[in-house]
Scaffold this active site. Structure first.
Site, PDB file in Angstrom:
ATOM      1  N   ASP A   1       0.809   5.264   1.779  1.00  0.00           N
ATOM      2  CA  ASP A   1       0.162   6.044   2.826  1.00  0.00           C
ATOM      3  C   ASP A   1      -0.637   7.187   2.204  1.00  0.00           C
ATOM      4  OD1 ASP A   1       1.327   4.358   4.636  1.00  0.00           O
ATOM      5  OD2 ASP A   1       2.938   5.735   5.179  1.00  0.00           O
TER       6      ASP A   1
ATOM      7  N   HIS B   1       0.839  -1.195   0.000  1.00  0.00           N
ATOM      8  CA  HIS B   1       0.000   0.000   0.000  1.00  0.00           C
ATOM      9  C   HIS B   1       0.874   1.244   0.000  1.00  0.00           C
ATOM     10  CE1 HIS B   1       1.168  -0.294   4.196  1.00  0.00           C
ATOM     11  NE2 HIS B   1       0.827   0.979   4.344  1.00  0.00           N
TER      12      HIS B   1
ATOM     13  N   HIS C   1       4.836   0.070  -0.038  1.00  0.00           N
ATOM     14  CA  HIS C   1       5.524  -0.731   0.972  1.00  0.00           C
ATOM     15  C   HIS C   1       4.577  -1.750   1.594  1.00  0.00           C
ATOM     16  CE1 HIS C   1       3.841   2.876   2.883  1.00  0.00           C
ATOM     17  NE2 HIS C   1       3.746   2.192   4.006  1.00  0.00           N
TER      18      HIS C   1
ATOM     19  N   ARG D   1       6.899  -8.046  16.356  1.00  0.00           N
ATOM     20  CA  ARG D   1       7.562  -6.841  15.860  1.00  0.00           C
ATOM     21  C   ARG D   1       6.730  -5.629  16.259  1.00  0.00           C
ATOM     22  NH1 ARG D   1       6.954  -3.536  11.346  1.00  0.00           N
ATOM     23  NH2 ARG D   1       8.871  -2.435  10.716  1.00  0.00           N
TER      24      ARG D   1
END
Length: 291
Positions: free
Chosen positions: A140, A138, A194, A204
């Site tokens: 941002d 996607h 990304h 994470r």
């Protein structure tokens, strides 16, 4: 109980999941459920007043903080203020890089920006599908994102048709260019595509500060010379954000993209553009298409 938010009971998690702010584990990216959990809180123009005060109204919803662990709220609010300072400084660097006065972009974030901070956790999921992702590919939606990663790798960026790992660097900030920056710079800056891999060995964690314009901001290309032509129709930020949000928490089909607004002589109107553009822009674009 959540794998990432062990200090909160299920009831406490549910209590802070009443609006778009607070705990969540049900976000979609490109119509695919993310393998992550998170906690969101937004900018409050008047931090001295309660989050639900009318002077702090925001259609994104009211911030929902845990009733315990008051230091959690205080620490994250301090972090938010620092990220705001960093983001405005980066905004000035963007402007100067475009040959504009350092404060040329400030008006897009006034009188109050719609930024929010997201605490991400990508838990180890034994039941995750082999091709599962923490977040699907996607871009941002906003202007820029300031990201801090922990030591567990997972973020990847698409470059040259291949996915490249963005290794965590202690003390470093990762900056993503967003859709609104791409539109404003008329494609001189490109929003990065990304994704995040699912965590296989250990959870994470990351913190993402999404620096977003004010509700009423209309984003249109900045033209640097007489030979340059705009690549996009003007975009009302909040209308764009609202439509993107509709696809974040439900599978509603194709998510709105800035390419819907791209000016294309061969196809003057994208099939979704009539609904996506602000009314005055849509009317003029439709009239142009009929000529």
């Amino acid at each position: 109980m959540s794998h990432c938010w062990q200090s909160n009971t299920v009831e406490q998690q549910q209590a802070i999941t009443q609006t778009t702010q607070g705990y969540f584990n049900d976000e979609y990216t490109k119509n695919k459920l993310d393998l992550k959990e998170g906690f969101d809180f937004r900018h409050t123009p008047n931090p001295g007043l309660p989050d639900d005060h009318s002077d702090n109204y925001d259609p994104q919803g009211v911030n929902r903080w845990p009733e315990v662990q008051h230091e959690f709220r205080e620490t994250n609010q301090r972090y938010f203020r620092e990220m705001s300072r960093v983001a405005f400084r980066l905004l000035e660097v963007f402007a100067m890089g475009l040959g504009l006065p350092h404060n040329a972009l400030h008006h897009l974030f006034q009188p109050s920006h719609t930024s929010f901070l997201r605490l991400n956790c990508y838990p180890v999921r034994q039941d995750a599908p082999p091709d599962g992702l923490g977040i699907s590919p996607h871009k941002d939606a906003g202007f820029l994102t300031v990201l801090v990663q922990d030591t567990v790798p997972g973020l990847q960026v698409l470059h040259g048709g291949q996915w490249h790992l963005v290794p965590p660097v202690p003390g470093a900030l990762t900056i993503n260019v967003g859709d609104m920056a791409q539109v404003f710079t008329n494609d001189r800056f490109y929003a990065s595509n990304h994704r995040v891999l699912q965590s296989e060995l250990s959870p994470r964690y990351s913190r993402a500060f999404f620096f977003n314009p004010s509700h009423g901001a209309n984003i249109e290309p900045s033209i640097s010379n007489d030979r340059e032509t705009p690549h996009y129709h003007p975009i009302n930020w909040w209308e764009f954000r609202r439509k993107r949000f509709e696809g974040d928490y439900a599978n509603v089909g194709e998510e709105v993209q800035i390419d819907w607004y791209r000016i294309n002589e061969a196809q003057p109107l994208h099939p979704h553009l009539a609904q996506a553009l602000p009314c005055h822009t849509c009317s003029s674009a439709a009239a142009d298409a009929q000529q």
